[in-house]
Design an enzyme around this catalytic site. Structure first.
Site, PDB file in Angstrom:
ATOM      1  N   TYR A  11       2.624  62.160 -62.594  1.00 16.66           N
ATOM      2  CA  TYR A  11       3.718  61.244 -62.231  1.00 16.66           C
ATOM      3  C   TYR A  11       4.909  61.357 -63.196  1.00 16.66           C
ATOM      4  N   ASP A  31      -1.549  72.362 -66.138  1.00 15.53           N
ATOM      5  CA  ASP A  31      -2.241  71.171 -65.630  1.00 15.53           C
ATOM      6  C   ASP A  31      -3.538  71.607 -64.960  1.00 15.53           C
ATOM      7  N   PHE A  80       1.565  65.219 -71.927  1.00 20.24           N
ATOM      8  CA  PHE A  80       1.269  64.172 -70.941  1.00 20.24           C
ATOM      9  C   PHE A  80      -0.198  64.183 -70.523  1.00 20.24           C
ATOM     10  N   SER A 124       1.693  54.713 -75.624  1.00 23.60           N
ATOM     11  CA  SER A 124       1.775  53.538 -74.744  1.00 23.60           C
ATOM     12  C   SER A 124       1.996  52.276 -75.561  1.00 23.60           C
ATOM     13  N   ALA A 125       2.623  51.305 -74.941  1.00 18.63           N
ATOM     14  CA  ALA A 125       2.808  49.994 -75.565  1.00 18.63           C
ATOM     15  C   ALA A 125       1.470  49.349 -75.888  1.00 18.63           C
ATOM     16  N   THR A 126       0.413  49.844 -75.258  1.00 23.16           N
ATOM     17  CA  THR A 126      -0.920  49.277 -75.475  1.00 23.16           C
ATOM     18  C   THR A 126      -1.341  49.354 -76.953  1.00 23.16           C
ATOM     19  N   TYR A 149      -9.223  53.508 -73.427  1.00 27.30           N
ATOM     20  CA  TYR A 149      -7.961  54.215 -73.151  1.00 27.30           C
ATOM     21  C   TYR A 149      -6.950  53.931 -74.265  1.00 27.30           C
ATOM     22  N   LYS A 153      -5.100  56.383 -77.379  1.00 27.10           N
ATOM     23  CA  LYS A 153      -3.665  56.501 -77.713  1.00 27.10           C
ATOM     24  C   LYS A 153      -3.446  56.220 -79.205  1.00 27.10           C
ATOM     25  N   TYR A 177       5.520  54.238 -74.030  1.00 25.42           N
ATOM     26  CA  TYR A 177       6.039  53.808 -72.736  1.00 25.42           C
ATOM     27  C   TYR A 177       5.633  52.367 -72.483  1.00 25.42           C
ATOM     28  N   ASN A 198      -4.884  50.823 -59.543  1.00 21.76           N
ATOM     29  CA  ASN A 198      -5.126  49.809 -60.578  1.00 21.76           C
ATOM     30  C   ASN A 198      -3.840  49.107 -60.941  1.00 21.76           C
ATOM     31  N   ARG A 231       6.046  41.824 -67.800  1.00 22.44           N
ATOM     32  CA  ARG A 231       5.999  43.192 -68.316  1.00 22.44           C
ATOM     33  C   ARG A 231       7.402  43.771 -68.349  1.00 22.44           C
TER      34      ARG A 231
HETATM   35  P1  NAD Z   1      -0.832  61.287 -64.452  1.00 26.90           P
HETATM   36  O1  NAD Z   1      -2.284  61.126 -64.337  1.00 26.90           O
HETATM   37  O2  NAD Z   1      -0.016  61.253 -63.210  1.00 26.90           O
HETATM   38  O3  NAD Z   1      -0.481  62.610 -65.263  1.00 26.90           O
HETATM   39  C1  NAD Z   1      -1.343  63.169 -66.221  1.00 26.90           C
HETATM   40  C2  NAD Z   1      -1.525  64.627 -65.882  1.00 26.90           C
HETATM   41  O4  NAD Z   1      -2.369  65.241 -66.855  1.00 26.90           O
HETATM   42  C3  NAD Z   1      -2.178  64.838 -64.512  1.00 26.90           C
HETATM   43  O5  NAD Z   1      -1.418  65.774 -63.779  1.00 26.90           O
HETATM   44  C4  NAD Z   1      -3.569  65.395 -64.848  1.00 26.90           C
HETATM   45  O6  NAD Z   1      -4.040  66.262 -63.850  1.00 26.90           O
HETATM   46  C5  NAD Z   1      -3.302  66.086 -66.165  1.00 26.90           C
HETATM   47  N1  NAD Z   1      -4.457  66.256 -67.041  1.00 26.90           N
HETATM   48  C6  NAD Z   1      -5.311  65.299 -67.498  1.00 26.90           C
HETATM   49  N2  NAD Z   1      -6.249  65.864 -68.295  1.00 26.90           N
HETATM   50  C7  NAD Z   1      -5.958  67.201 -68.362  1.00 26.90           C
HETATM   51  C8  NAD Z   1      -6.551  68.303 -69.014  1.00 26.90           C
HETATM   52  N3  NAD Z   1      -7.657  68.170 -69.764  1.00 26.90           N
HETATM   53  N4  NAD Z   1      -5.996  69.521 -68.847  1.00 26.90           N
HETATM   54  C9  NAD Z   1      -4.905  69.684 -68.083  1.00 26.90           C
HETATM   55  N5  NAD Z   1      -4.283  68.681 -67.441  1.00 26.90           N
HETATM   56  C10 NAD Z   1      -4.814  67.443 -67.579  1.00 26.90           C
HETATM   57  O7  NAD Z   1      -0.315  60.161 -65.473  1.00 26.90           O
HETATM   58  P2  NAD Z   1       1.167  59.750 -65.855  1.00 26.90           P
HETATM   59  O8  NAD Z   1       1.380  58.373 -65.367  1.00 26.90           O
HETATM   60  O9  NAD Z   1       2.118  60.823 -65.499  1.00 26.90           O
HETATM   61  O10 NAD Z   1       1.004  59.648 -67.425  1.00 26.90           O
HETATM   62  C11 NAD Z   1       1.296  60.724 -68.284  1.00 26.90           C
HETATM   63  C12 NAD Z   1       0.901  60.352 -69.685  1.00 26.90           C
HETATM   64  O11 NAD Z   1       1.574  59.147 -70.046  1.00 26.90           O
HETATM   65  C13 NAD Z   1      -0.595  60.057 -69.855  1.00 26.90           C
HETATM   66  O12 NAD Z   1      -1.003  60.550 -71.112  1.00 26.90           O
HETATM   67  C14 NAD Z   1      -0.658  58.547 -69.845  1.00 26.90           C
HETATM   68  O13 NAD Z   1      -1.751  58.042 -70.560  1.00 26.90           O
HETATM   69  C15 NAD Z   1       0.641  58.186 -70.524  1.00 26.90           C
HETATM   70  N6  NAD Z   1       1.103  56.833 -70.162  1.00 26.90           N
HETATM   71  C16 NAD Z   1       1.263  56.520 -68.850  1.00 26.90           C
HETATM   72  C17 NAD Z   1       1.668  55.230 -68.507  1.00 26.90           C
HETATM   73  C18 NAD Z   1       1.848  54.835 -67.057  1.00 26.90           C
HETATM   74  O14 NAD Z   1       1.959  53.647 -66.783  1.00 26.90           O
HETATM   75  N7  NAD Z   1       1.899  55.765 -66.109  1.00 26.90           N
HETATM   76  C19 NAD Z   1       1.917  54.280 -69.503  1.00 26.90           C
HETATM   77  C20 NAD Z   1       1.759  54.656 -70.842  1.00 26.90           C
HETATM   78  C21 NAD Z   1       1.352  55.952 -71.158  1.00 26.90           C
HETATM   79  C1  UD1 Z   2      -1.889  48.850 -67.765  1.00 24.14           C
HETATM   80  C2  UD1 Z   2      -2.680  49.044 -69.014  1.00 24.14           C
HETATM   81  C3  UD1 Z   2      -1.893  49.877 -69.995  1.00 24.14           C
HETATM   82  C4  UD1 Z   2      -1.504  51.185 -69.373  1.00 24.14           C
HETATM   83  C5  UD1 Z   2      -0.739  50.921 -68.081  1.00 24.14           C
HETATM   84  C6  UD1 Z   2      -0.467  52.200 -67.334  1.00 24.14           C
HETATM   85  C7  UD1 Z   2      -4.145  47.089 -69.205  1.00 24.14           C
HETATM   86  C8  UD1 Z   2      -4.460  45.868 -70.001  1.00 24.14           C
HETATM   87  N1  UD1 Z   2      -3.041  47.775 -69.594  1.00 24.14           N
HETATM   88  O1  UD1 Z   2      -0.750  48.067 -68.107  1.00 24.14           O
HETATM   89  O2  UD1 Z   2      -2.691  50.129 -71.120  1.00 24.14           O
HETATM   90  O3  UD1 Z   2      -0.682  51.929 -70.265  1.00 24.14           O
HETATM   91  O4  UD1 Z   2      -1.511  50.088 -67.217  1.00 24.14           O
HETATM   92  O5  UD1 Z   2      -1.628  52.778 -66.829  1.00 24.14           O
HETATM   93  O6  UD1 Z   2      -4.828  47.421 -68.268  1.00 24.14           O
HETATM   94  N2  UD1 Z   2      -1.332  42.962 -61.533  1.00 24.14           N
HETATM   95  C9  UD1 Z   2      -1.687  42.072 -60.526  1.00 24.14           C
HETATM   96  N3  UD1 Z   2      -2.384  42.545 -59.450  1.00 24.14           N
HETATM   97  C10 UD1 Z   2      -2.735  43.866 -59.336  1.00 24.14           C
HETATM   98  C11 UD1 Z   2      -2.371  44.766 -60.363  1.00 24.14           C
HETATM   99  C12 UD1 Z   2      -1.675  44.273 -61.461  1.00 24.14           C
HETATM  100  O7  UD1 Z   2      -1.377  40.893 -60.605  1.00 24.14           O
HETATM  101  O8  UD1 Z   2      -3.386  44.229 -58.336  1.00 24.14           O
HETATM  102  C13 UD1 Z   2      -0.577  42.456 -62.690  1.00 24.14           C
HETATM  103  C14 UD1 Z   2      -1.328  42.581 -64.007  1.00 24.14           C
HETATM  104  O9  UD1 Z   2      -2.082  41.442 -64.256  1.00 24.14           O
HETATM  105  C15 UD1 Z   2      -0.147  42.745 -64.981  1.00 24.14           C
HETATM  106  C16 UD1 Z   2       0.965  43.409 -64.165  1.00 24.14           C
HETATM  107  O10 UD1 Z   2       0.595  43.229 -62.795  1.00 24.14           O
HETATM  108  O11 UD1 Z   2       0.305  41.488 -65.360  1.00 24.14           O
HETATM  109  C17 UD1 Z   2       1.092  44.880 -64.439  1.00 24.14           C
HETATM  110  O12 UD1 Z   2      -0.202  45.474 -64.334  1.00 24.14           O
HETATM  111  P1  UD1 Z   2      -0.432  47.060 -64.428  1.00 24.14           P
HETATM  112  O13 UD1 Z   2       0.511  47.749 -63.510  1.00 24.14           O
HETATM  113  O14 UD1 Z   2      -1.883  47.309 -64.245  1.00 24.14           O
HETATM  114  O15 UD1 Z   2       0.036  47.411 -65.894  1.00 24.14           O
HETATM  115  P2  UD1 Z   2      -0.438  46.796 -67.299  1.00 24.14           P
HETATM  116  O16 UD1 Z   2      -1.649  45.979 -67.154  1.00 24.14           O
HETATM  117  O17 UD1 Z   2       0.742  46.151 -67.923  1.00 24.14           O
END
Ligand code: NAD
Ligand code: UD1
Length: 338
Positions: A11, A31, A80, A124-126, A149, A153, A177, A198, A231
């Site tokens: 993504y 990937d 990523f 991540s902000a986590t 998870y 990070k 992020y 999720n 958020r």
């Molecule tokens: P995503 O799952 O869409 O992208 C991750 C990519 O990495 C995928 O294409 C997957 O196939 C690839 N991948 C995973 N393990 C691999 C491996 N061992 N070898 C090769 N490729 C591999 O996720 P995203 O939302 O694009 O997130 C990218 C990064 O940002 C991740 O590390 C994620 O933890 C981090 N991140 C995402 C969010 C979010 O909300 N999307 C928030 C904070 C941090």
């Molecule tokens: C979550 C992760 C965070 C991760 C991020 C991206 C947790 C505690 N945090 O963030 O570590 O980096 O995803 O993968 O899981 N919500 C609903 N109904 C739903 C889904 C979500 O009410 O069906 C609410 C949640 O309670 C939250 C907000 O929407 O308040 C955002 O949720 P989500 O998109 O899952 O992100 P985070 O929980 O902030």
């Protein structure tokens, strides 16, 4: 200048590929498609009119990874490649630690062998954990994470910092992020979750299009204005542009820096649902349910540092995020590959 995107078919990687190509960088993607498919990169090429060199491989496999470094003159890496489903990380912690930590070690080892000295990491902000007060500032200590998870990070941040301490030539940028949502304005690429989403925005979109019956809003008794969690939602294209600024910066500066990538403005779950309905003229059936374990009431960034040092700030509104998420969902009701 060539940038390797490890996990670049996903993504955030695919949106970053577009912005890097538009800024004149060459892009190589590696990937294993564990959570993506090559079609995202086909579409990146269509959108930009430029080509991307694509490798199917597991980043943990250093023999295959070496070939990528052998065949390309890589100036910087963006890491990523990680597993990111919080709930799954609780039930399969070993898989998460193995994948997320090992990909990081493989990249650092291989970069060392090929003298590549610039790496940007998707954190991540986590990592701020439960203790720090909002808004989060980069100078705060990492907190206690609530799931494996999050710990991966935090551990990977530590690994990068230790490695940079041992090698003065290595430049590292850790990008924390906040909540990326939205999709490219073309509606051709976007978030394509497997199974039941999720995260909030894909769930909202799937309810709006009729794939899911009803959104459960997790809790309306939080100490926030309307009782639902808040958020810092950020448009994925703004986030992608943040990566371009980070690459521009790391190539010129031998730095070890952390940057929050967020807007600094929190929105509640109810505000997201209402804005999505208003902007797109659709209905999102929802009910209020119990709190989800591990959720914080509030999470948002202080986004000043990225502006001061990288000259980056977000430009897209919550309306843009909702419109673009829906545009992607409508054009691709079953995602890329299903
Ligand atoms: P995503 O799952 O869409 O992208 C991750 C990519 O990495 C995928 O294409 C997957 O196939 C690839 N991948 C995973 N393990 C691999 C491996 N061992 N070898 C090769 N490729 C591999 O996720 P995203 O939302 O694009 O997130 C990218 C990064 O940002 C991740 O590390 C994620 O933890 C981090 N991140 C995402 C969010 C979010 O909300 N999307 C928030 C904070 C941090
Ligand atoms: C979550 C992760 C965070 C991760 C991020 C991206 C947790 C505690 N945090 O963030 O570590 O980096 O995803 O993968 O899981 N919500 C609903 N109904 C739903 C889904 C979500 O009410 O069906 C609410 C949640 O309670 C939250 C907000 O929407 O308040 C955002 O949720 P989500 O998109 O899952 O992100 P985070 O929980 O902030």
């Amino acid at each position: 200048m060539t940038v390797l995107l490890a996990g670049g078919a996903g993504y955030i990687g695919s949106h970053t590929a577009i912005e890097l190509l538009n800024a004149g960088y060459d892009v190589v993607v590696a990937d294993n498609y564990s959570n993506s498919c090559p079609e995202s990169i086909n579409r990146v090429e269509k959108i930009t009119g430029k080509s991307v060199k694509l490798y199917e491989l597991d980043i943990k496999d250093t023999d295959k990874l070496e070939k990528v470094f052998e065949e390309n003159n890589i100036d910087a890496v963006i890491h990523f490649a990680g597993l990111k489903a919080v709930g799954e990380s609780v039930s399969k912690p070993v898989m998460y630690y193995r994948n997320n930590i090992d990909t990081t070690l493989s990249l650092l080892e291989t970069m060392g062998r090929y003298n590549v000295k610039n790496i940007i990491f998707s954190s991540s902000a986590t990592v701020y954990g439960e203790e720090n007060p909002v808004p989060y500032v980069e100078t705060m200590k990492r907190g206690v994470c609530t799931n494996p998870y999050g710990w991966t990070k935090a551990m990977m941040e530590q690994i990068f910092e230790d490695t940079a301490r041992a090698d003065a030539e290595l430049a590292v940028i850790l990008l924390r992020y906040f909540n990326p949502i939205g999709a490219h304005e073309s509606g051709m690429i976007g978030e394509d979750p497997n199974g039941i989403p999720n995260n909030l925005m894909p769930y909202v979109s799937q309810v709006a299009i009729g794939k899911r019956e009803c959104l459960t809003i997790f809790g309306n008794d939080y100490p926030t204005a309307d009782g639902t969690c808040t958020r810092d939602y950020i448009h994925v294209t703004d986030l992608a542009v943040g990566h371009v600024r980070a690459v521009d910066y790391i190539i010129k500066n031998k730095c070890v820096e952390i940057f929050n990538l967020g807007t600094g403005v929190p929105y509640s779950v109810t505000e997201i649902v209402e804005t999505f309905e208003r902007v797109n003229g659709v209905k999102v059936n929802h009910v209020y349910g119990a709190r989800r374990e591990g959720d914080l009431a509030e999470c948002y960034a202080n986004a000043d540092k990225a502006y001061e040092i990288l000259g980056w700030k977000t430009e897209r509104t919550l309306e843009d995020m909702c419109r673009d998420s829906w545009n992607w969902q409508k054009n691709n009701p079953d995602g890329y590959c299903k």
